[in-house]
Scaffold this motif. Structure first.
Motif, PDB file in Angstrom:
ATOM      1  N   PHE A 137      16.678   6.530  10.033  1.00  8.89           N
ATOM      2  CA  PHE A 137      17.082   5.430   9.195  1.00  8.89           C
ATOM      3  C   PHE A 137      17.225   5.684   7.848  1.00  8.89           C
ATOM      4  N   GLU A 138      17.900   5.191   6.944  1.00  9.30           N
ATOM      5  CA  GLU A 138      17.964   5.154   5.568  1.00  9.30           C
ATOM      6  C   GLU A 138      16.805   4.089   5.001  1.00  9.30           C
ATOM      7  N   VAL A 139      15.709   4.478   4.527  1.00  6.10           N
ATOM      8  CA  VAL A 139      14.887   3.783   4.023  1.00  6.10           C
ATOM      9  C   VAL A 139      14.853   3.359   2.723  1.00  6.10           C
ATOM     10  N   HIS A 140      14.863   2.080   2.381  1.00  4.29           N
ATOM     11  CA  HIS A 140      14.427   1.412   1.115  1.00  4.29           C
ATOM     12  C   HIS A 140      13.362   0.633   1.041  1.00  4.29           C
ATOM     13  N   ALA A 141      12.247   1.266   0.249  1.00  3.22           N
ATOM     14  CA  ALA A 141      10.997   0.618   0.335  1.00  3.22           C
ATOM     15  C   ALA A 141      10.603   0.159  -0.889  1.00  3.22           C
ATOM     16  N   VAL A 142      10.049  -1.207  -0.797  1.00  2.00           N
ATOM     17  CA  VAL A 142       9.558  -1.986  -1.906  1.00  2.00           C
ATOM     18  C   VAL A 142       8.129  -2.502  -1.630  1.00  2.00           C
ATOM     19  N   SER A 143       7.505  -2.867  -2.904  1.00  3.14           N
ATOM     20  CA  SER A 143       6.131  -3.190  -2.665  1.00  3.14           C
ATOM     21  C   SER A 143       5.672  -4.796  -2.883  1.00  3.14           C
ATOM     22  N   SER A 144       6.693  -5.517  -3.254  1.00  2.00           N
ATOM     23  CA  SER A 144       6.584  -6.706  -3.580  1.00  2.00           C
ATOM     24  C   SER A 144       7.397  -7.785  -2.972  1.00  2.00           C
ATOM     25  N   ASP A 161       0.806  -1.271   0.100  1.00  2.00           N
ATOM     26  CA  ASP A 161      -0.069   0.091  -0.062  1.00  2.00           C
ATOM     27  C   ASP A 161       0.935   1.296  -0.086  1.00  2.00           C
ATOM     28  N   GLN A 162       0.830   1.899  -1.001  1.00  2.00           N
ATOM     29  CA  GLN A 162       1.748   3.082  -1.198  1.00  2.00           C
ATOM     30  C   GLN A 162       1.511   4.186  -0.090  1.00  2.00           C
ATOM     31  N   ASP A 163       0.412   4.471   0.375  1.00  2.00           N
ATOM     32  CA  ASP A 163       0.108   5.539   1.358  1.00  2.00           C
ATOM     33  C   ASP A 163       0.849   4.906   2.737  1.00  2.00           C
TER      34      ASP A 163
END
Length: 143
Positions: free
Chosen positions: A32-39, A16-18
């Protein structure tokens, strides 16, 4: 220390993008240095490539079960896993913790709940965070 956050790299796995954006905002705000993924696929790929100090995992991913992702990441990293999910039944929480998660947070959540859990399972200055930060700094010096 390059562009990395002072607490190290956190992998956020959320479809969920939000919510992904909210997690990124909160975790970046606490260092934190955030690395975000959706799968699930991108999560495992990122876990292989990044010096992680924390991972958040949603259980309901479009291409896989979050519990399977947690098991796969646990094989790759000792970083604490925090499950952030709408699955609120007690058996869900038990399964999440059995998958190797250090904590379980049910959506919707308050930002303070997230930061308190993160501070408990991944306190600033922990050996894992310090080691990951040194690895990133060494890599930055080589380039």
């Amino acid at each position: 220390m390059g562009s990395w956050g002072s607490r190290g790299v956190c992998l956020v796995i959320e479809d969920d993008q939000d919510i992904r954006n909210l997690l990124t905002l909160i975790l970046t705000g606490i260092g934190f240095e955030v690395h975000a993924v959706s799968s699930a696929r991108d999560a495992v790929r990122a876990a292989k490539a990044l010096p992680l100090v924390l991972v958040t995992v949603d259980l309901g991913l479009p291409d896989g079960d979050g519990l399977d992702v947690a098991h796969d990441i646990r094989k790759l990293s000792d970083a604490p896993l925090l499950i952030v999910t709408a699955h609120a039944e007690p058996h869900d929480e038990l399964a999440g913790l059995a998958s190797g998660a250090a904590a379980y947070l049910v959506k919707p959540f308050r930002p303070r709940e997230l930061t308190e859990l993160v501070d408990r399972i991944c306190p600033a200055g922990t050996p894992l965070a310090s080691m990951a930060a040194r690895e990133v700094a060494d890599e930055d010096r080589r380039h």
